[in-house]
Design an enzyme around this catalytic site. Structure first.
Site, PDB file in Angstrom:
ATOM      1  N   THR A  93      33.286  74.169 -69.267  1.00 21.24           N
ATOM      2  CA  THR A  93      32.428  75.243 -69.764  1.00 21.24           C
ATOM      3  C   THR A  93      31.333  75.488 -68.729  1.00 21.24           C
ATOM      4  O   THR A  93      31.323  74.881 -67.662  1.00 21.24           O
ATOM      5  CB  THR A  93      31.780  74.863 -71.112  1.00 21.24           C
ATOM      6  N   ILE A 140      32.821  76.124 -75.916  1.00 21.18           N
ATOM      7  CA  ILE A 140      33.123  75.366 -77.134  1.00 21.18           C
ATOM      8  C   ILE A 140      32.693  76.135 -78.381  1.00 21.18           C
ATOM      9  O   ILE A 140      33.378  76.110 -79.404  1.00 21.18           O
ATOM     10  CB  ILE A 140      32.448  73.977 -77.077  1.00 21.18           C
ATOM     11  N   TYR A 195      17.447  68.287 -69.148  1.00 18.45           N
ATOM     12  CA  TYR A 195      18.638  68.518 -69.972  1.00 18.45           C
ATOM     13  C   TYR A 195      18.946  67.291 -70.832  1.00 18.45           C
ATOM     14  O   TYR A 195      19.204  67.405 -72.037  1.00 18.45           O
ATOM     15  CB  TYR A 195      19.838  68.865 -69.092  1.00 18.45           C
TER      16      TYR A 195
END
Length: 270
Positions: free
Chosen positions: A201, A21, A172
């Site tokens: 991704t 991105i 995360y």
């Protein structure tokens, strides 16, 4: 709603711009005529990213390379100082750089859990170190590329590096919640956070087996960078829709507490 202020030509910094991105965001912004500062973790990946941007149609004079390994806060500070020196006006900062937390807990040389530092603390420090350029012209924006996973998270206030209880998903998600909360800090610029969609991704395995293209995610980020797009300061966007963030992210007390913690963890005086 913040008023749209046309600021063209503009200067934009995109972190984590060597792939996914981030790279597509840099490509789209260059295509709009902006000067794009392309952040890379090292010189080789940065040179490669710039070469691919030029091959994709970006003008070489539009692109600037900025190198810093976000697992080293001294490199973040040094990069910010170079950018501030070379670009006294910064219209947009896209805090996009992110890593998946490793299976086993990793501490950086600064003593911080890796995902927390790369995904949030580096963005926090960089944004603050660039206060001058970001404040130089009305209408500047900071866009934090966050995640819907922030809804599953909590900030481990007494153990932010998760030494007692570590899981890669929890680490995360904590970093994404922190990034979402950070967008609500009171600042001279307009900050928002955005979940760009589950995209194909390097982070895809954290979410699913398939996702939208990186281009689609980047288009949602670039939309929020556009001064013609009116945004709500501090808001969270899910793709293109204004969306309620996790309830904890909406508490002013939590914003203050997070910024105090971040100041301590990046070595600033609280």
């Amino acid at each position: 709603m913040s008023s749209a202020v046309p600021t063209s030509p503009r200067t934009v910094l995109v972190t984590g711009a060597t792939s996914g991105i981030g790279w597509e965001t840099a490509r789209l912004l260059a295509g709009r005529g902006d000067t794009v500062i392309v952040h890379a973790p090292d010189q080789a990946s940065g040179d490669d990213a710039v070469a691919r941007l030029v091959a994709a149609g970006a003008g070489i004079l539009q692109l600037r390379l900025a190198v810093a390994d976000f697992s080293r806060l001294d490199e973040v500070r040094a990069m910010a100082a170079r950018i501030a020196d070379e670009h006294p006006v910064l219209d947009v900062l896209v805090n996009n750089a992110a890593v998946a937390a490793p299976e086993r807990r990793v501490l950086t040389g600064d003593g911080n859990e890796l995902a927390l530092q790369v995904n949030f603390l580096a963005a926090y420090l960089l944004t603050h170190e660039l206060t001058g350029p970001l404040s130089a012209r009305p209408g500047s924006r900071v866009v934090n590329v966050s995640s819907s996973m922030h809804r599953t998270a909590s900030i481990a206030w007494n153990d932010p590096h998760r030494g007692k209880r570590y899981s890669r998903l929890a680490a995360y998600a904590q970093s994404q919640l922190a990034l979402t909360i950070f967008a609500r800090e009171d600042a001279p610029w307009t900050s928002v956070s955005v979940h760009p969609g589950i995209c194909d991704t390097a982070l895809l395995p954290l979410y699913a087996h398939e996702g939208d293209s990186a281009i689609e995610g980047a288009e949602r980020v670039v939309r929020l960078c556009d001064p013609a797009t009116e945004v709500v300061p501090g808001a969270y966007y899910d793709r293109t829709a204004l969306s309620p963030a996790a309830p904890v992210a909406l508490e002013d007390r939590t914003v203050r507490r997070l910024c105090k913690l971040a100041d301590q963890l990046v070595g600033k005086r609280a």
